[in-house]
Design a protein around this motif. Structure first.
Motif, PDB file in Angstrom:
ATOM      1  N   VAL A  26     -62.171  59.916 -73.344  1.00 12.24           N
ATOM      2  CA  VAL A  26     -61.197  60.453 -73.961  1.00 12.24           C
ATOM      3  C   VAL A  26     -61.848  61.842 -74.607  1.00 12.24           C
ATOM      4  O   VAL A  26     -63.372  61.527 -75.166  1.00 12.24           O
ATOM      5  N   LYS A  27     -61.318  63.267 -73.535  1.00 14.62           N
ATOM      6  CA  LYS A  27     -62.206  64.059 -74.241  1.00 14.62           C
ATOM      7  C   LYS A  27     -61.604  65.009 -75.318  1.00 14.62           C
ATOM      8  O   LYS A  27     -62.239  66.693 -75.504  1.00 14.62           O
ATOM      9  N   THR A  28     -60.456  64.727 -75.698  1.00 16.22           N
ATOM     10  CA  THR A  28     -59.626  66.151 -76.480  1.00 16.22           C
ATOM     11  C   THR A  28     -59.878  65.286 -77.670  1.00 16.22           C
ATOM     12  O   THR A  28     -59.365  64.188 -78.149  1.00 16.22           O
ATOM     13  N   PHE A  29     -59.065  65.667 -78.555  1.00 17.18           N
ATOM     14  CA  PHE A  29     -59.174  65.767 -80.143  1.00 17.18           C
ATOM     15  C   PHE A  29     -57.755  65.359 -80.610  1.00 17.18           C
ATOM     16  O   PHE A  29     -57.579  64.906 -81.886  1.00 17.18           O
ATOM     17  N   GLU A  30     -56.631  66.440 -79.933  1.00 13.18           N
ATOM     18  CA  GLU A  30     -55.642  66.243 -80.064  1.00 13.18           C
ATOM     19  C   GLU A  30     -54.915  66.306 -79.359  1.00 13.18           C
ATOM     20  O   GLU A  30     -55.017  66.885 -78.115  1.00 13.18           O
ATOM     21  N   ASN A  31     -53.837  64.933 -78.978  1.00 12.79           N
ATOM     22  CA  ASN A  31     -52.875  64.669 -77.790  1.00 12.79           C
ATOM     23  C   ASN A  31     -54.583  64.164 -76.703  1.00 12.79           C
ATOM     24  O   ASN A  31     -54.825  65.574 -76.791  1.00 12.79           O
ATOM     25  N   PHE A  32     -53.911  63.599 -75.933  1.00 18.17           N
ATOM     26  CA  PHE A  32     -54.203  63.217 -74.982  1.00 18.17           C
ATOM     27  C   PHE A  32     -53.511  62.033 -73.335  1.00 18.17           C
ATOM     28  O   PHE A  32     -52.421  61.350 -73.720  1.00 18.17           O
ATOM     29  N   VAL A  33     -53.859  62.417 -72.289  1.00 19.91           N
ATOM     30  CA  VAL A  33     -53.560  61.648 -71.304  1.00 19.91           C
ATOM     31  C   VAL A  33     -54.917  60.971 -70.515  1.00 19.91           C
ATOM     32  O   VAL A  33     -55.069  62.244 -70.141  1.00 19.91           O
ATOM     33  N   VAL A  34     -54.961  60.070 -70.520  1.00 17.63           N
ATOM     34  CA  VAL A  34     -55.565  59.030 -69.608  1.00 17.63           C
ATOM     35  C   VAL A  34     -55.300  58.402 -68.655  1.00 17.63           C
ATOM     36  O   VAL A  34     -54.272  57.911 -68.417  1.00 17.63           O
ATOM     37  N   GLN A  35     -55.165  58.086 -67.118  1.00 15.88           N
ATOM     38  CA  GLN A  35     -54.980  57.329 -66.556  1.00 15.88           C
ATOM     39  C   GLN A  35     -55.924  56.236 -66.110  1.00 15.88           C
ATOM     40  O   GLN A  35     -57.491  56.122 -66.424  1.00 15.88           O
ATOM     41  N   VAL A  36     -54.935  55.539 -66.479  1.00 18.91           N
ATOM     42  CA  VAL A  36     -54.937  54.527 -65.877  1.00 18.91           C
ATOM     43  C   VAL A  36     -55.562  53.497 -64.369  1.00 18.91           C
ATOM     44  O   VAL A  36     -55.010  54.177 -63.313  1.00 18.91           O
ATOM     45  N   PRO A  37     -57.184  53.131 -64.273  1.00 16.66           N
ATOM     46  CA  PRO A  37     -57.564  52.686 -63.192  1.00 16.66           C
ATOM     47  C   PRO A  37     -56.299  51.693 -62.402  1.00 16.66           C
ATOM     48  O   PRO A  37     -55.801  50.566 -63.322  1.00 16.66           O
ATOM     49  N   GLU A  38     -56.100  51.733 -61.161  1.00 16.47           N
ATOM     50  CA  GLU A  38     -55.328  51.068 -60.038  1.00 16.47           C
ATOM     51  C   GLU A  38     -55.490  49.595 -60.458  1.00 16.47           C
ATOM     52  O   GLU A  38     -54.191  48.662 -60.480  1.00 16.47           O
ATOM     53  N   ASP A  39     -56.639  49.552 -60.610  1.00  9.38           N
ATOM     54  CA  ASP A  39     -57.135  47.697 -61.136  1.00  9.38           C
ATOM     55  C   ASP A  39     -57.208  47.209 -62.382  1.00  9.38           C
ATOM     56  O   ASP A  39     -56.974  46.113 -62.499  1.00  9.38           O
ATOM     57  N   VAL A  40     -56.067  48.016 -62.603  1.00 10.46           N
ATOM     58  CA  VAL A  40     -56.223  47.509 -64.361  1.00 10.46           C
ATOM     59  C   VAL A  40     -54.778  47.264 -64.611  1.00 10.46           C
ATOM     60  O   VAL A  40     -54.388  48.494 -64.568  1.00 10.46           O
TER      61      VAL A  40
END
Length: 158
Positions: free
Chosen positions: A119-133
């Motif tokens: 997580v690189k931002t401190f206000e709002n974020f969008v993190v991609q979930v790996p396909e195998d999760v």
């Protein structure tokens, strides 16, 4: 120079250096953070989520320097936050099969968790979930500071 003066100079310079180092550790992630996604971007991605939860500031392991607040959305492709995190270095997003709200609990079950991404931002974020999760195998989103082993926040989504 007198020994007392030398000792005072040494102590004062070391103190200022230590304070500067601590401020740098805190400020550097803020200075190098990429721009956060807009509310519209987060809303668009989170509309496809299967689960939602809330980061709250009043968790047992949270304090004035380690907290999160806002709406978390969890889907098979993305995990989003519409809210804020206390700034800090090296934040990682984990999925856990059990809700935790302290460092001790996190460390106790860390082997059963999966690290999703940074997580690189401190206000709002969008993190991609790996396909195998498979998000349905877990029930909690956790933000953890790897560098200092600090619990930041968590939210149970199912």
């Amino acid at each position: 120079m007198k020994r007392k003066t030398l000792l005072m100079l040494l102590v004062s310079h070391l103190s200022v250096g230590a304070i500067g180092f601590a401020v740098g550790i805190y400020a550097l992630p803020i200075l190098i953070a990429p721009p956060p996604p807009t509310a519209n971007e987060v809303s668009t991605v989170s509309s496809q989520a299967q689960y939602s939860a809330e980061f709250k500031k009043d968790l047992k392991g949270s304090d004035a320097f380690h907290w999160g607040q806002g709406q978390v959305s969890v889907g098979p492709e993305f995990i989003t936050l519409m809210g804020k995190l206390a700034p800090g270095p090296d934040y990682k997003l984990y999925l856990s099969p059990e809700f935790v709200e302290t460092e001790a609990d996190f460390n106790r079950i860390k082997a059963s968790m999966i690290q999703v991404d940074e997580v690189k931002t401190f206000e709002n974020f969008v993190v991609q979930v790996p396909e195998d999760v498979e998000i349905s195998r877990y029930n909690t989103v956790i933000i953890w500071c790897e560098t200092f082993g600090e619990f930041i926040t968590a939210a149970q989504y199912q």
